[in-house]
Design an enzyme around this catalytic site. Structure first.
Site, PDB file in Angstrom:
ATOM      1  N   HIS A 217       0.840  -1.203   0.000  1.00  0.00           N
ATOM      2  CA  HIS A 217       0.000   0.000   0.000  1.00  0.00           C
ATOM      3  C   HIS A 217       0.871   1.248   0.000  1.00  0.00           C
ATOM      4  O   HIS A 217       2.102   1.169  -0.095  1.00  0.00           O
ATOM      5  CB  HIS A 217      -0.979  -0.008   1.179  1.00  0.00           C
ATOM      6  CG  HIS A 217      -0.344  -0.094   2.534  1.00  0.00           C
ATOM      7  ND1 HIS A 217       0.352   0.956   3.101  1.00  0.00           N
ATOM      8  CD2 HIS A 217      -0.312  -1.099   3.446  1.00  0.00           C
ATOM      9  CE1 HIS A 217       0.780   0.604   4.303  1.00  0.00           C
ATOM     10  NE2 HIS A 217       0.402  -0.641   4.537  1.00  0.00           N
ATOM     11  N   CYS A 239       2.774  -4.782   6.958  1.00  0.00           N
ATOM     12  CA  CYS A 239       2.602  -4.546   5.526  1.00  0.00           C
ATOM     13  C   CYS A 239       3.850  -3.914   4.917  1.00  0.00           C
ATOM     14  O   CYS A 239       4.771  -3.513   5.613  1.00  0.00           O
ATOM     15  CB  CYS A 239       1.404  -3.634   5.277  1.00  0.00           C
ATOM     16  SG  CYS A 239      -0.198  -4.445   5.452  1.00  0.00           S
TER      17      CYS A 239
END
Length: 284
Positions: A217, A239
């Site tokens: 992301h 992440c």
């Protein structure tokens, strides 16, 4: 001011405390005026600072009682058990807050990944936790890019908490084979707002609840002028963060060639000549 008002409203609304929630509001900080979040339990590099009125979620707790937390601005980091115990906290049971900020997964949103279909995608992605790089290769289009990334903070042993392929007994992870699945391919993610409207590409990496919450992301962080920028380091709660333009480019390739193989490795990635795969972007 907005955060203070939200904090006051939450305190007023809490007539009873339900301790099943993992969200806490800092009502007072004893001895210290602020609480620092670090990129390792051993007080490594300071990533962010929290004070009275701030809200955070406990993501993980190690065997020494140190807490890995995520605040509502998307900053991740460790709070030592000693500091945590000295801090006055209010446990928040507000379900709306939990739904908005916690990356939970409903059973029907999870997709089964057919490993046999991975060979059909010409896109191969390699993430090096030591090199802080993401190497995307697609020979079919002559696409070869190396991007800087920010990965999971370090544990007590000095390793990133981002799962490697081998740590979950897989040869490789995958992007979803169904490119129309909006849970795994978000072209614009706005909720929570710190995702900034950049793409979110989920992988079949499982968390402790056997959920698919890890992925690629945008950068999360902003500078003092309000511009998004990437901290290339050990900064996330698992992440892989990317620059906005890099994330957009990767999304287009991943969506076009769904079911890509994703190798997340602990060591550096080396090219055919034995050189470390790297890119021109400063480490943070």
């Amino acid at each position: 001011m907005k955060r203070i008002l939200i904090s006051l409203m939450l305190i007023i609304a809490l007539t009873t405390l339900v301790y099943s929630s993992e969200f806490y509001l800092i009502s007072n900080v004893k001895q210290n005026k602020e609480i620092s979040l670090y990129n390792s339990p051993q007080n490594g590099r300071e990533l962010a600072v929290l004070g009275a009125g701030d809200i955070f979620e406990i993501v993980q707790k190690d065997e020494d009682g140190n807490r890995l937390v995520l605040d509502i601005d998307g900053n991740a980091g460790w709070i030592s058990n000693d500091i945590f115990e000295k801090t006055s906290l209010v446990n928040i049971s507000d379900r709306g807050l939990q739904r908005y900020y916690s990356d939970s997964v409903r059973n029907e949103e999870r997709s089964d990944f057919d490993i046999s279909k991975a060979e059909a995608s010409p896109l191969i992605i390699t993430v090096s936790l030591k090199g802080l790089t993401l190497h995307a290769k697609c020979a079919l289009e002559g696409f070869y890019k190396v991007y800087p990334v920010g990965v999971g903070v370090k544990d007590k042993y000095g390793k990133s908490i981002t799962p490697t392929s081998s740590s979950q007994n897989k040869e490789f992870f995958m992007t979803c084979t169904d490119r129309d699945n909006g849970w795994y391919y978000m072209k614009r993610r706005w909720s929570p707002q710190y995702f900034g409207g950049f793409p979110f590409i989920r992988l079949n990496v499982v968390n402790r609840k056997n959920q698919h919450t890890y992925g690629f992301h945008g950068p999360i962080t902003k500078n003092k002028l309000g511009n998004w920028y990437l901290q290339r380091g050990y900064v996330s709660h698992g992440c892989m963060r990317m620059r906005g333009e890099d994330c957009q480019e990767l999304y287009e390739m991943a969506h076009k060639y769904a079911g890509a193989r994703v190798y997340i490795i602990e060591d550096y990635e080396y090219d055919e000549d034995g050189n470390i795969v790297d890119c021109d972007y400063p480490r943070w």
